[in-house]
Motif scaffolding. Structure first.
Motif, PDB file in Angstrom:
ATOM      1  N   GLY A   1      13.431  -1.962   1.506  1.00 17.93           N
ATOM      2  CA  GLY A   1      13.343  -3.466   2.196  1.00 17.93           C
ATOM      3  C   GLY A   1      12.645  -3.678   3.246  1.00 17.93           C
ATOM      4  O   GLY A   1      12.172  -3.483   4.173  1.00 17.93           O
ATOM      5  N   TRP A   2      14.159  -3.339   3.767  1.00 21.11           N
ATOM      6  CA  TRP A   2      14.329  -3.929   5.106  1.00 21.11           C
ATOM      7  C   TRP A   2      14.080  -2.652   6.224  1.00 21.11           C
ATOM      8  O   TRP A   2      13.352  -2.638   7.172  1.00 21.11           O
ATOM      9  N   ARG A   3      13.885  -1.407   5.729  1.00 20.71           N
ATOM     10  CA  ARG A   3      13.648  -0.511   6.864  1.00 20.71           C
ATOM     11  C   ARG A   3      11.195  -0.566   6.621  1.00 20.71           C
ATOM     12  O   ARG A   3      11.144  -1.075   7.657  1.00 20.71           O
ATOM     13  N   MET A   4      10.937  -1.505   5.454  1.00 24.31           N
ATOM     14  CA  MET A   4       9.532  -0.887   5.868  1.00 24.31           C
ATOM     15  C   MET A   4       9.158  -2.523   6.220  1.00 24.31           C
ATOM     16  O   MET A   4       8.637  -2.594   7.144  1.00 24.31           O
ATOM     17  N   GLY A   5       9.935  -3.756   6.342  1.00 27.65           N
ATOM     18  CA  GLY A   5       9.495  -4.803   6.287  1.00 27.65           C
ATOM     19  C   GLY A   5       9.941  -4.560   7.690  1.00 27.65           C
ATOM     20  O   GLY A   5       9.356  -5.037   9.209  1.00 27.65           O
ATOM     21  N   PHE A   6      10.888  -4.079   8.887  1.00 23.90           N
ATOM     22  CA  PHE A   6      11.301  -3.901  10.426  1.00 23.90           C
ATOM     23  C   PHE A   6      10.161  -2.812  10.841  1.00 23.90           C
ATOM     24  O   PHE A   6       9.227  -3.313  11.954  1.00 23.90           O
ATOM     25  N   SER A   7       9.269  -2.118  10.452  1.00 24.69           N
ATOM     26  CA  SER A   7       8.766  -1.209  10.133  1.00 24.69           C
ATOM     27  C   SER A   7       7.380  -1.701  10.808  1.00 24.69           C
ATOM     28  O   SER A   7       6.485  -1.508  11.429  1.00 24.69           O
ATOM     29  N   MET A   8       6.955  -3.340   9.676  1.00 21.39           N
ATOM     30  CA  MET A   8       5.866  -3.701   9.665  1.00 21.39           C
ATOM     31  C   MET A   8       6.334  -4.905  11.002  1.00 21.39           C
ATOM     32  O   MET A   8       5.070  -5.449  11.429  1.00 21.39           O
TER      33      MET A   8
ATOM     34  N   ALA B   1       9.411   2.897  14.866  1.00 27.74           N
ATOM     35  CA  ALA B   1       8.494   2.799  13.714  1.00 27.74           C
ATOM     36  C   ALA B   1       8.079   3.141  12.688  1.00 27.74           C
ATOM     37  O   ALA B   1       8.490   3.466  11.249  1.00 27.74           O
ATOM     38  N   PHE B   2       7.864   4.823  13.331  1.00 28.62           N
ATOM     39  CA  PHE B   2       8.258   6.113  12.363  1.00 28.62           C
ATOM     40  C   PHE B   2       8.958   6.313  11.790  1.00 28.62           C
ATOM     41  O   PHE B   2       9.613   6.658  10.578  1.00 28.62           O
ATOM     42  N   HIS B   3      10.195   5.943  12.113  1.00 27.11           N
ATOM     43  CA  HIS B   3      11.129   6.133  11.195  1.00 27.11           C
ATOM     44  C   HIS B   3      11.480   5.528  10.442  1.00 27.11           C
ATOM     45  O   HIS B   3      12.186   5.790   9.279  1.00 27.11           O
ATOM     46  N   ALA B   4      11.110   4.327  10.718  1.00 28.87           N
ATOM     47  CA  ALA B   4      11.611   2.946   9.871  1.00 28.87           C
ATOM     48  C   ALA B   4      11.317   3.432   8.954  1.00 28.87           C
ATOM     49  O   ALA B   4      11.585   3.596   7.760  1.00 28.87           O
ATOM     50  N   VAL B   5       9.558   3.268   8.442  1.00 32.64           N
ATOM     51  CA  VAL B   5       9.044   3.724   7.580  1.00 32.64           C
ATOM     52  C   VAL B   5       9.375   4.997   6.807  1.00 32.64           C
ATOM     53  O   VAL B   5       9.249   4.505   5.713  1.00 32.64           O
ATOM     54  N   VAL B   6       9.233   5.711   7.862  1.00 26.04           N
ATOM     55  CA  VAL B   6       9.040   7.070   6.530  1.00 26.04           C
ATOM     56  C   VAL B   6      11.024   7.248   5.332  1.00 26.04           C
ATOM     57  O   VAL B   6      11.435   7.962   4.676  1.00 26.04           O
ATOM     58  N   THR B   7      12.324   6.691   6.479  1.00 27.49           N
ATOM     59  CA  THR B   7      13.284   6.663   5.939  1.00 27.49           C
ATOM     60  C   THR B   7      13.027   5.433   4.821  1.00 27.49           C
ATOM     61  O   THR B   7      14.032   5.314   3.800  1.00 27.49           O
ATOM     62  N   GLY B   8      12.438   4.547   5.278  1.00 22.24           N
ATOM     63  CA  GLY B   8      12.303   3.473   3.794  1.00 22.24           C
ATOM     64  C   GLY B   8      11.700   4.306   2.720  1.00 22.24           C
ATOM     65  O   GLY B   8      11.741   4.134   1.535  1.00 22.24           O
ATOM     66  N   TRP B   9      10.307   5.041   3.359  1.00 19.27           N
ATOM     67  CA  TRP B   9      10.285   5.487   1.531  1.00 19.27           C
ATOM     68  C   TRP B   9      11.137   6.766   1.193  1.00 19.27           C
ATOM     69  O   TRP B   9      11.470   6.700   0.403  1.00 19.27           O
ATOM     70  N   ALA B  10      11.857   7.182   1.611  1.00 15.57           N
ATOM     71  CA  ALA B  10      13.196   7.890   1.595  1.00 15.57           C
ATOM     72  C   ALA B  10      13.952   7.794   0.618  1.00 15.57           C
ATOM     73  O   ALA B  10      14.342   8.357   0.206  1.00 15.57           O
ATOM     74  N   THR B  11      14.504   5.949   1.146  1.00 15.31           N
ATOM     75  CA  THR B  11      15.240   5.237   0.012  1.00 15.31           C
ATOM     76  C   THR B  11      15.109   5.126  -1.545  1.00 15.31           C
ATOM     77  O   THR B  11      15.819   5.718  -1.868  1.00 15.31           O
TER      78      THR B  11
ATOM     79  N   ALA C   1       2.635  -6.261  -0.494  1.00 15.13           N
ATOM     80  CA  ALA C   1       3.891  -5.301  -1.334  1.00 15.13           C
ATOM     81  C   ALA C   1       5.227  -5.855  -0.741  1.00 15.13           C
ATOM     82  O   ALA C   1       6.238  -6.151  -1.701  1.00 15.13           O
ATOM     83  N   LEU C   2       5.215  -7.271   0.129  1.00 18.14           N
ATOM     84  CA  LEU C   2       6.548  -7.903   0.064  1.00 18.14           C
ATOM     85  C   LEU C   2       6.624  -8.325  -0.232  1.00 18.14           C
ATOM     86  O   LEU C   2       7.554  -9.139  -0.661  1.00 18.14           O
ATOM     87  N   ALA C   3       5.747  -8.798  -0.479  1.00 14.75           N
ATOM     88  CA  ALA C   3       5.697 -10.165  -1.538  1.00 14.75           C
ATOM     89  C   ALA C   3       5.285 -10.499  -3.378  1.00 14.75           C
ATOM     90  O   ALA C   3       5.711 -11.008  -4.029  1.00 14.75           O
ATOM     91  N   ALA C   4       4.816  -8.813  -3.754  1.00 12.64           N
ATOM     92  CA  ALA C   4       4.650  -9.107  -4.644  1.00 12.64           C
ATOM     93  C   ALA C   4       5.891  -8.020  -5.730  1.00 12.64           C
ATOM     94  O   ALA C   4       6.677  -8.222  -5.077  1.00 12.64           O
ATOM     95  N   PRO C   5       5.875  -8.749  -6.826  1.00  9.30           N
ATOM     96  CA  PRO C   5       6.991  -8.449  -7.342  1.00  9.30           C
ATOM     97  C   PRO C   5       8.061  -7.150  -7.474  1.00  9.30           C
ATOM     98  O   PRO C   5       6.759  -6.347  -7.537  1.00  9.30           O
ATOM     99  N   LYS C   6       9.040  -6.881  -7.285  1.00 15.65           N
ATOM    100  CA  LYS C   6       9.252  -5.737  -6.920  1.00 15.65           C
ATOM    101  C   LYS C   6       9.224  -4.579  -7.492  1.00 15.65           C
ATOM    102  O   LYS C   6       9.836  -4.996  -9.783  1.00 15.65           O
ATOM    103  N   GLY C   7       9.016  -2.931  -8.079  1.00 13.26           N
ATOM    104  CA  GLY C   7       9.037  -2.193  -8.740  1.00 13.26           C
ATOM    105  C   GLY C   7       7.485  -2.495  -9.581  1.00 13.26           C
ATOM    106  O   GLY C   7       7.104  -1.503 -10.558  1.00 13.26           O
TER     107      GLY C   7
ATOM    108  N   THR D   1       2.091   1.725  -1.049  1.00  8.87           N
ATOM    109  CA  THR D   1       2.222   2.987  -0.968  1.00  8.87           C
ATOM    110  C   THR D   1       0.915   3.105   0.071  1.00  8.87           C
ATOM    111  O   THR D   1       1.012   4.389   0.960  1.00  8.87           O
ATOM    112  N   CYS D   2      -0.307   1.756   0.045  1.00  9.39           N
ATOM    113  CA  CYS D   2      -1.079   2.226   0.924  1.00  9.39           C
ATOM    114  C   CYS D   2      -0.703   1.811   2.335  1.00  9.39           C
ATOM    115  O   CYS D   2      -1.232   2.456   2.896  1.00  9.39           O
ATOM    116  N   PHE D   3       0.253   0.903   2.360  1.00 12.34           N
ATOM    117  CA  PHE D   3       1.018   0.945   4.105  1.00 12.34           C
ATOM    118  C   PHE D   3       1.283   1.661   4.261  1.00 12.34           C
ATOM    119  O   PHE D   3       1.893   1.759   4.953  1.00 12.34           O
ATOM    120  N   PHE D   4       2.333   2.431   2.875  1.00 13.73           N
ATOM    121  CA  PHE D   4       3.538   3.640   4.158  1.00 13.73           C
ATOM    122  C   PHE D   4       2.199   4.283   4.494  1.00 13.73           C
ATOM    123  O   PHE D   4       2.574   4.740   5.444  1.00 13.73           O
TER     124      PHE D   4
END
Length: 220
Positions: free
Chosen positions: A164-171, A72-82, A25-31, A40-43
């Motif tokens: 991006g940084w919320r998902m990355g921080f959770s990872m 980690a939960f807070h970061a990934v959920v707020t990253g998804w919500a963003t 997800a981090l390396a693939a072209p955005k969108g 989605t799998c990561f989330f």
């Protein structure tokens, strides 16, 4: 709280899937389709990982990893919500995010006081400073949550970078725990600090690249 026999193994395998999906997800072209599918799998796997990690932490009475799972939960959920800010449920999560991070900060401060009041000055083998570090991170995240709501909620570039940084921080948190907290599951030859640190540092580099790329591509 009782720990189910299968939970630790399930936690490990979910963590393995999460690592692969997160790097893609981090390396693939955005969108693009690959980014969305891997994201989605990561989330999903991160939510499962945080839930199982929280259960294991409570069952083993390890307060410090309770806060790490929450962070980690807070970061990934707020990253998804963003990223999903058009949905009303995602907006509710965004508006409640400062409350979550402030509650996390208060809990970590309580953990620091418990460590300081212990006979050996430690809790879960850690000094009060470790819990205060979690409290400081939670305080910073709470401030960023508030700024996002009041200043840049509709700003496309900042919204994409925050995602991006919320998902990355959770990872980053999950990868650190996975590689440094589960070494008993790895071959002894792979216990070298360089091998253990490289995947975690790679997450930091990919997250920074994602956030910078997102800002420039959104402005283009």
């Amino acid at each position: 709280m009782k720990e189910p026999a299968f939970l630790a193994i399930a936690h490990l395998w979910v963590g393995c899937i999460r690592i692969v999906a997160g790097y893609i997800a981090l390396a693939a072209p955005k969108g693009k389709t690959l980014h969305r599918a891997a994201g989605t799998c990561f989330f999903v796997t991160m939510i499962l990982l945080c839930a199982s990690g929280l259960w294991l932490s409570l069952a083993r009475d390890i307060l410090f990893t309770v806060y790490l799972s929450w962070l980690a939960f807070h970061a990934v959920v707020t990253g998804w919500a963003t990223a999903a800010s058009r949905h009303s449920f995602a907006r509710v999560i965004t508006y409640l995010s400062p409350l979550s991070s402030l509650t996390m900060m208060a809990g970590a401060v309580i953990g620091a006081f418990r460590a300081a009041s212990a006979p050996d000055g430690m809790l879960n083998g850690l000094p009060p400073g470790a819990f205060l570090a979690i409290a400081g991170i939670a305080c910073l995240i709470s401030g960023l949550d508030g700024l996002f709501i009041f200043r840049s909620f509709h700003h496309g570039a900042r919204r994409t970078a925050r995602h991006g940084w919320r998902m990355g921080f959770s990872m980053f948190l999950a990868s650190g725990i996975f590689f440094f907290g589960n070494t008993r599951f790895l071959p002894e030859a792979l216990h070298h600090p360089v091998f253990l640190a490289t995947p975690v540092l790679l997450v930091v580099c990919l997250t920074a690249w994602f956030a910078i790329r997102a800002r420039f591509q959104t402005r283009a």
